[in-house]
Design a protein around this motif. Structure first.
Motif, PDB file in Angstrom:
ATOM      1  N   HIS A 220       0.836  -1.203   0.000  1.00  0.00           N
ATOM      2  CA  HIS A 220       0.000   0.000   0.000  1.00  0.00           C
ATOM      3  C   HIS A 220       0.866   1.246   0.000  1.00  0.00           C
ATOM      4  O   HIS A 220       0.621   2.197  -0.761  1.00  0.00           O
ATOM      5  CB  HIS A 220      -0.922  -0.019   1.213  1.00  0.00           C
ATOM      6  N   ASP A 221       1.906   1.248   0.855  1.00  0.00           N
ATOM      7  CA  ASP A 221       2.754   2.432   0.942  1.00  0.00           C
ATOM      8  C   ASP A 221       3.447   2.718  -0.383  1.00  0.00           C
ATOM      9  O   ASP A 221       3.558   3.871  -0.805  1.00  0.00           O
ATOM     10  CB  ASP A 221       3.798   2.240   2.045  1.00  0.00           C
ATOM     11  N   HIS A 225       1.441   5.898  -2.947  1.00  0.00           N
ATOM     12  CA  HIS A 225       2.122   7.176  -3.141  1.00  0.00           C
ATOM     13  C   HIS A 225       2.574   7.339  -4.590  1.00  0.00           C
ATOM     14  O   HIS A 225       2.319   8.378  -5.222  1.00  0.00           O
ATOM     15  CB  HIS A 225       3.310   7.258  -2.190  1.00  0.00           C
ATOM     16  N   ARG A 327       7.464   6.791   6.138  1.00  0.00           N
ATOM     17  CA  ARG A 327       6.171   6.317   5.669  1.00  0.00           C
ATOM     18  C   ARG A 327       5.033   7.232   6.139  1.00  0.00           C
ATOM     19  O   ARG A 327       4.047   7.433   5.428  1.00  0.00           O
ATOM     20  CB  ARG A 327       5.921   4.894   6.171  1.00  0.00           C
ATOM     21  N   GLU A 331       2.556   8.897   3.569  1.00  0.00           N
ATOM     22  CA  GLU A 331       1.117   8.703   3.632  1.00  0.00           C
ATOM     23  C   GLU A 331       0.391  10.037   3.747  1.00  0.00           C
ATOM     24  O   GLU A 331      -0.678  10.234   3.146  1.00  0.00           O
ATOM     25  CB  GLU A 331       0.753   7.819   4.822  1.00  0.00           C
ATOM     26  N   THR A 334       0.382  11.571   0.330  1.00  0.00           N
ATOM     27  CA  THR A 334      -0.556  10.842  -0.530  1.00  0.00           C
ATOM     28  C   THR A 334      -1.992  11.250  -0.232  1.00  0.00           C
ATOM     29  O   THR A 334      -2.802  11.456  -1.145  1.00  0.00           O
ATOM     30  CB  THR A 334      -0.375   9.327  -0.326  1.00  0.00           C
ATOM     31  N   ASN A 335      -2.333  11.364   1.044  1.00  0.00           N
ATOM     32  CA  ASN A 335      -3.684  11.795   1.410  1.00  0.00           C
ATOM     33  C   ASN A 335      -3.972  13.211   0.930  1.00  0.00           C
ATOM     34  O   ASN A 335      -5.100  13.523   0.511  1.00  0.00           O
ATOM     35  CB  ASN A 335      -3.867  11.709   2.923  1.00  0.00           C
ATOM     36  N   GLY A 378      -4.498   3.250   4.853  1.00  0.00           N
ATOM     37  CA  GLY A 378      -3.180   3.843   5.064  1.00  0.00           C
ATOM     38  C   GLY A 378      -2.967   4.343   6.475  1.00  0.00           C
ATOM     39  O   GLY A 378      -1.955   4.043   7.118  1.00  0.00           O
ATOM     40  N   MET A 382      -0.346   3.118   9.390  1.00  0.00           N
ATOM     41  CA  MET A 382       0.617   4.015  10.031  1.00  0.00           C
ATOM     42  C   MET A 382       0.482   3.974  11.549  1.00  0.00           C
ATOM     43  O   MET A 382       1.474   3.981  12.283  1.00  0.00           O
ATOM     44  CB  MET A 382       0.391   5.454   9.529  1.00  0.00           C
TER      45      MET A 382
END
Length: 421
Positions: A220-221, A225, A327, A331, A334-335, A378, A382
């Motif tokens: 996912h990470d 991204h 990370r 994240e 990315t958000n 995500g 985290m």
């Protein structure tokens, strides 16, 4: 007496061969008692009834008592004690005493076993003494042996008929109980091993589940991204191709570089999955605190208004801690790409006395931006990463409509206090 174990036997016999043995012993004992009783009745009592009938009845009673020796071991002993003074019932006495000592629980019924064995010994001693010391029917010129010879002989016979079968029975009974206890222990160990095997399988299942979760988090990470940046660049290329071909070409080049980076990271993760030899857990190489400027620059090139602020005295932290901080920032960016297109984003890296703090804060999102799908996993991943290291994690909306993601990793994860290069 314990209950009859499962087998091919009948009634109280665990096995058919045990029943056959008891029937044989009963026949031998009945014959011996019948012959002894016949001699006693014919020579001494001179009964008027036919001696053979009485002998058959007595022999049948004596032999029948051995048929129940496994169920009621005291019965043949009592019958033997009744018949021994008549100078017969030796087989019955020996077998019944052996059975009594072997089958009765020891030492819970020790007094009964010792008492019956002592009574049998006294009767046997008296029977032999009486038989040897009785005057002969016809006078003999040879002198009689001294009294102590009678006593020693009677004692030897009494010990052989009473003590020897009891001792043998005690040994066999103890050995039998030892074997049963060993079987019980073996069954207990087998049950314990089964439980341990089940626990091991459960631990293996949990380990596989944790590993799948870890790998899914890494995937996912990496994917979220990189692909988010690719989608943002692709959207920008679509808009600016007619207006600025040179900038569109630059964005297309960035899409290719981002895609190659994503492929490289995916290959590294898949390489970990393909390992067959047991090795230490290998994390896919990711950036550390020193690579945060490059991560922020990638988002800035993608069109995000993002700034990076570093405060405090830089220090090195454990690789897992730096990867986790990386990370968290990844994240957060990315958000912001997904949900706050066009908003200003501030990234903070602060080296504080109690550890290191990273945060990603975006303003209230504007109207423009690219709509990206979101699975909502995500932030959960985290939080798990940070809490597993003993840190603190927070994510949530701000009062002005923005959103904050923040993590603090403890100072005990610090590996070096000298400043970073």
């Amino acid at each position: 007496m314990s209950e009859k174990p499962a087998g091919d036997g009948v009634w109280w016999w665990a096995r058919r061969r045990g029943a056959v043995l008891d029937v044989g012993l009963a026949a031998v004992s009945g014959l011996e008692c019948a012959l002894g009783a016949y001699g006693l009745i014919r020579d001494r009592l001179h009964l008027g009834v036919p001696a053979a009938v009485v002998c058959v009845v007595l022999g049948a009673l004596a032999g029948a008592s051995l048929l129940v020796r496994r169920r009621w071991p005291v019965v043949p002993v009592v019958v033997a004690l009744v018949f021994v003074p008549g100078f017969f019932g030796v087989v019955l006495l020996v077998v019944s005493l052996y059975t009594l000592a072997a089958t009765w629980e020891w030492p819970s019924r020790r007094g009964r076993v010792v008492g019956l064995a002592a009574l049998a010994m006294v009767e046997t001693f008296g029977m032999v003494w009486f038989a040897m010391s009785a005057p002969p029917k016809t006078p003999s010129a040879e002198p009689l042996p001294p009294t102590w010879v009678y006593a020693v002989t009677a004692a030897f016979v009494a010990v052989g008929m009473a003590v020897a079968p009891v001792a043998s029975g005690l040994y066999v009974g103890a050995r039998r109980r030892l074997v049963e206890s060993l079987k019980d222990r073996a069954q207990g160990l087998e049950t314990e091993l089964t439980l341990l095997a089940e626990q091991a399988r459960e631990r293996a299942w949990r380990a596989r589940a944790e590993e799948r979760t870890r790998i899914a988090r890494e995937m996912h990470d990496v994917v979220a991204h990189r692909v988010s940046l690719m989608v943002v660049h692709a959207s920008a290329v679509e808009r600016i191709v007619p207006k600025d071909p040179v900038k569109a070409q630059q964005s297309a080049r960035l899409i290719g570089e981002t895609g190659r980076q994503a492929l490289d990271e995916l290959r590294e993760i898949l390489g970990v999955l393909r390992m067959t030899e047991p090795q230490e857990q290998v994390e896919a190489p990711v950036g550390g605190l020193g690579e945060l400027p490059g991560l922020v620059e990638q988002s800035r090139i993608a069109g995000m208004a993002v700034s990076l602020t570093v405060s405090g005295d830089p220090a090195r932290y454990a690789a897992e801690a730096e990867q986790t901080a990386y990370r968290v920032v990844q994240e957060g960016l990315t958000n912001a790409h997904k949900h706050a297109g066009g908003a200003r984003v501030a990234v903070l890296l602060a080296y504080v006395p109690n550890g290191v703090r990273v945060s990603v804060v975006n303003d209230c999102p504007g109207g423009d931006g690219v709509a990206l799908p979101s699975g909502g996993n995500g932030l959960v991943g985290m939080r798990e990463r940070v809490l597993a290291l003993g840190g603190a994690f927070h994510s949530g909306p701000e009062q002005d409509g923005g959103f904050r993601i923040e993590a603090v990793l403890p100072s005990r994860l610090r590996t070096a206090r000298e400043p970073l290069d």
